[in-house]
Write a protein that holds these residues in place. Structure first.
Motif, PDB file in Angstrom:
ATOM      1  N   UNK A  83     -29.196  29.586  24.623  1.00 53.85           N
ATOM      2  CA  UNK A  83     -28.765  28.437  25.426  1.00 53.85           C
ATOM      3  C   UNK A  83     -28.588  27.231  24.515  1.00 53.85           C
ATOM      4  N   UNK A  99     -28.165  24.273  25.134  1.00 54.66           N
ATOM      5  CA  UNK A  99     -28.760  23.029  25.639  1.00 54.66           C
ATOM      6  C   UNK A  99     -30.239  22.915  25.273  1.00 54.66           C
ATOM      7  N   UNK A 100     -30.816  23.978  24.761  1.00 58.08           N
ATOM      8  CA  UNK A 100     -32.248  23.956  24.436  1.00 58.08           C
ATOM      9  C   UNK A 100     -32.479  23.285  23.087  1.00 58.08           C
ATOM     10  N   UNK A 101     -33.574  22.566  22.987  1.00 58.57           N
ATOM     11  CA  UNK A 101     -33.864  21.881  21.729  1.00 58.57           C
ATOM     12  C   UNK A 101     -34.166  22.874  20.606  1.00 58.57           C
ATOM     13  N   UNK A 123     -24.028  13.709  25.466  1.00 58.98           N
ATOM     14  CA  UNK A 123     -24.284  13.169  26.811  1.00 58.98           C
ATOM     15  C   UNK A 123     -23.054  13.289  27.696  1.00 58.98           C
ATOM     16  N   UNK A 148     -34.111  21.554  32.274  1.00 59.47           N
ATOM     17  CA  UNK A 148     -33.729  20.267  31.694  1.00 59.47           C
ATOM     18  C   UNK A 148     -34.783  19.825  30.680  1.00 59.47           C
ATOM     19  N   UNK A 149     -34.294  19.251  29.590  1.00 61.90           N
ATOM     20  CA  UNK A 149     -35.207  18.710  28.577  1.00 61.90           C
ATOM     21  C   UNK A 149     -34.958  17.214  28.426  1.00 61.90           C
ATOM     22  N   UNK A 207     -28.221  12.565  29.181  1.00 61.31           N
ATOM     23  CA  UNK A 207     -27.671  12.753  30.529  1.00 61.31           C
ATOM     24  C   UNK A 207     -27.672  14.240  30.903  1.00 61.31           C
ATOM     25  N   UNK A 208     -28.389  14.587  31.968  1.00 58.84           N
ATOM     26  CA  UNK A 208     -28.418  15.992  32.413  1.00 58.84           C
ATOM     27  C   UNK A 208     -27.118  16.406  33.089  1.00 58.84           C
ATOM     28  N   UNK A 209     -26.284  15.457  33.430  1.00 57.63           N
ATOM     29  CA  UNK A 209     -24.995  15.791  34.044  1.00 57.63           C
ATOM     30  C   UNK A 209     -25.078  16.135  35.517  1.00 57.63           C
ATOM     31  N   UNK A 210     -26.226  15.961  36.108  1.00 57.92           N
ATOM     32  CA  UNK A 210     -26.391  16.311  37.531  1.00 57.92           C
ATOM     33  C   UNK A 210     -26.099  15.079  38.395  1.00 57.92           C
ATOM     34  N   UNK A 213     -22.417  18.883  37.712  1.00 56.62           N
ATOM     35  CA  UNK A 213     -22.417  19.396  36.335  1.00 56.62           C
ATOM     36  C   UNK A 213     -21.044  19.921  35.950  1.00 56.62           C
ATOM     37  N   UNK A 260     -22.857  16.542  29.098  1.00 59.18           N
ATOM     38  CA  UNK A 260     -24.008  16.865  29.938  1.00 59.18           C
ATOM     39  C   UNK A 260     -25.002  17.726  29.181  1.00 59.18           C
ATOM     40  N   UNK A 261     -26.261  17.274  29.203  1.00 59.75           N
ATOM     41  CA  UNK A 261     -27.325  18.008  28.489  1.00 59.75           C
ATOM     42  C   UNK A 261     -27.828  19.134  29.389  1.00 59.75           C
ATOM     43  N   UNK A 262     -26.943  20.087  29.601  1.00 61.33           N
ATOM     44  CA  UNK A 262     -27.291  21.269  30.384  1.00 61.33           C
ATOM     45  C   UNK A 262     -26.508  22.443  29.820  1.00 61.33           C
ATOM     46  N   UNK A 263     -26.785  23.632  30.300  1.00 60.94           N
ATOM     47  CA  UNK A 263     -26.225  24.838  29.675  1.00 60.94           C
ATOM     48  C   UNK A 263     -24.705  24.846  29.720  1.00 60.94           C
ATOM     49  N   UNK A 286     -31.597  27.356  34.271  1.00 58.19           N
ATOM     50  CA  UNK A 286     -31.550  26.240  33.334  1.00 58.19           C
ATOM     51  C   UNK A 286     -32.802  25.390  33.447  1.00 58.19           C
ATOM     52  N   UNK A 311     -24.471  33.557  27.483  1.00 55.36           N
ATOM     53  CA  UNK A 311     -25.004  34.918  27.605  1.00 55.36           C
ATOM     54  C   UNK A 311     -23.962  35.835  28.240  1.00 55.36           C
ATOM     55  N   UNK A 338     -23.501  30.928  34.250  1.00 55.43           N
ATOM     56  CA  UNK A 338     -24.580  31.766  34.796  1.00 55.43           C
ATOM     57  C   UNK A 338     -24.372  33.236  34.403  1.00 55.43           C
TER      58      UNK A 338
END
Lengths: 461, 101
Positions: free
Chosen positions: A200, A202-204, A278, B5-6, B28-31, A340, A281-284, B3, A170, A308
């Protein structure tokens, strides 16, 4: 040879720019070369295609600004209220230590050049730092300066259907002190605005806003609309105003994205294996880094990842610990932010290396400023533009070094102070751009240097 | 944008004597990822697990120990007055194993 964008300016061969060539360049700018004029120069062979062979750049912008004393410039000998909670660990480069919460990065410090003496002297707001680090300038609304990705777009153009400059995920929104974040094309025009993903990854249910045809519209219908708009643009072009030319280009870019299978593929992370998703990392941040690799692999020259888009009401680097909307603490750094970042950044470097892309991709990690050496009464740290650490890797960057240093408390540079324009100059230089001969149209179309600063020589020696 | 997590991270852990090992984490969320070691229901060690797939427990106090892999699940940035998360927390992402010292 002097260049303004792709245009070669005639000069006495091999002897640098002459007074006459500068005058020619200046008059071209003063007369206002329009985009069609530039394009006709390209068609006539005046454009130097070899200039397109620059490296790519991925910038991770840590919005909010990590505390340098808690991350990459630790002071374990300082009093507790300065050194903070975390401990340093050794890296694979003797003499360089970083925070214990970057264990994977510590194993690849030989690829990374830390710049520990960054500072700026304007206000301690996020926006001041964003303007400096995104553009290399401080400015106000009357004198907007272009984002570095827009500069690359203007000077070197697209390599394929993807925009030259893309911002993930964003654009920066509210960071407290106004709307000028340095993420616009400014006087370079709408055709060189960064393409903002606006979703995003990371969103499904991730879907690129500009790539999804409006509900009920087939690609045939979109193409029909494109033909109609082309006809309208032809009429408009006869009016021959620069703004309409710019809009034409923006339309083309939008349609290319809407209809190009290559563009859609570039944004489609489901084409990656679960293992690689993976690993990032499954994050933004992680999925943005993965997408950045896909984009440069497919022709995007300059990707900016905003870690962010705000500092309010979320877990982010802006560690004020204020008990309200800016209540980030060491707990955010330890559990979320550092892990992260460590996971995603090292995945990106590993992945680029394994694909043979790191030599052609400059990776930068930037932020607006540092954080106060003294921990505040609530356990956080506040804004501190007097000193901070950013870093670079990839391309011709010589890793395994820490450039500059701060004093015992991390308050100010102790040696080799570095200012933001030097970072921008270093990025351009690392991308392979000759700052002495490459120019761009500035305000009023006068040819100007990409940045009025010199690269940090130690990065390349 | 905050964020979210899913999915659910999953990993498998094994034990040989005091040496614990883990598989890669899927989804893996990476956290933050840690080994949590308990004895008689009390946490005796929380050890970073992201950089290494193995961990050897060095405590010599005799007893029955239990190990599990935990990852930090972000549910929002709300904190208590001490600056610690209230809703976000470490959650189990692996099978549990027992070992005896």
């Amino acid at each position: 040879m002097l260049h303004i964008g792709y245009e070669k300016v005639p000069m006495c061969s091999g002897h640098g720019p002459t007074r006459r060539s500068f005058l020619q360049a200046g008059s071209a700018g003063l007369m206002g070369l329009s985009l069609p004029a530039w394009m006709s120069l390209e068609a006539s062979g005046a454009v130097d295609k070899s200039k397109q062979q620059i490296r790519n750049c991925i910038t991770i912008f840590l919005v909010g600004s990590p505390g340098h004393l808690d991350t990459w410039d630790m002071k374990p000998e300082a009093p507790a209220q300065i050194r903070g909670k975390f401990k340093p660990i050794e890296t694979n480069v003797p003499g360089i230590e970083i925070c214990e919460h970057f264990p994977l990065m510590s194993r690849m410090m030989d690829k990374v050049a830390l710049i520990r003496s960054l500072h700026h002297k304007t206000g301690a707001t996020h926006e001041n730092g964003q303007r400096w680090m995104m553009t290399g300038h401080e400015f106000n609304a009357d004198s907007m300066k272009p984002h570095s990705g827009s500069v690359i777009s203007r000077v070197f153009g697209n390599k394929g259907t993807l925009p030259a400059s893309i911002v993930l995920p964003y654009k920066i929104g509210n960071t407290g002190a106004g709307p000028l974040h340095g993420q616009s094309a400014a006087y370079l025009g709408s055709a060189h605005e960064p393409f903002f993903l606006g979703a995003d990854p990371a969103k499904s249910d991730f879907k690129v806003v500009d790539l999804a045809p409006p509900a009920g519209q087939s690609e045939f219908r979109l193409n029909s609309r494109r033909q109609l708009l082309t006809q309208i643009d032809d009429v408009q072009r006869r009016a021959d105003t620069n703004s309409e030319v710019g809009r034409d280009t923006a339309y083309n870019r939008a349609f290319n994205l809407l209809t190009s299978p290559e563009a859609k593929q570039a944004f489609d992370l489901t084409q990656e294996t679960g293992d690689i998703q993976d690993r990032y990392g499954r994050n933004t941040l992680g999925q943005s880094c993965l997408m950045a690799r896909r984009l440069v692999e497919r022709g995007c020259r300059y990707v900016t990842i905003n870690h962010f888009d705000t500092v309010f009401g979320i877990s982010c680097w802006d560690m004020h610990a204020d008990g309200g909307g800016l209540n980030n603490t060491y707990a955010d750094y330890e559990n979320l932010l550092c892990p992260q970042f460590d996971w995603a950044f090292t995945a990106l470097i590993e992945d680029l290396t394994q694909r043979g892309m790191l030599d052609d991709t400059v990776v930068c990690v930037l932020s607006e400023m540092g954080r106060t050496p003294g921990i505040n009464g609530r356990g956080g740290r506040d804004h501190h533009p007097g000193a901070w650490t950013n870093f670079m890797a990839g391309g011709p960057i010589r890793g395994g070094q820490a450039i500059g240093s701060t004093d015992k408390t991390g308050s100010r540079p102790q040696n080799n102070p570095i200012e933001p324009p030097q970072i921008l100059a270093s990025i351009y230089h690392a991308m392979g751009i000759d700052l002495e001969t490459t120019m761009m149209p500035g305000p009023g179309n006068r040819p100007i240097r990409l940045i009025e600063a010199e690269p940090i020589s130690q990065l390349f020696s | 944008m905050d964020q979210r997590f899913e999915g659910t991270p999953k990993a498998e852990i094994r034990v040989e004597g005091r040496r614990l090992s883990r598989s890669k984490v899927t989804n893996d969320w990476g956290s933050q990822l840690v080994w949590e070691i308990t004895r008689n229901g009390q946490v005796v060690a929380t050890v970073p697990a992201r950089a290494n797939n193995e961990y050897t427990h060095e405590h010599n106090t005799p007893g029955q120990y239990e190990a599990v892999l935990k990852m930090f699940k972000y549910e929002g940035y709300a904190k208590d007055t001490a600056g610690n998360f209230t809703a976000s927390k470490l959650v189990e992402v692996s099978n549990k194993l027992s070992f005896t010292v």
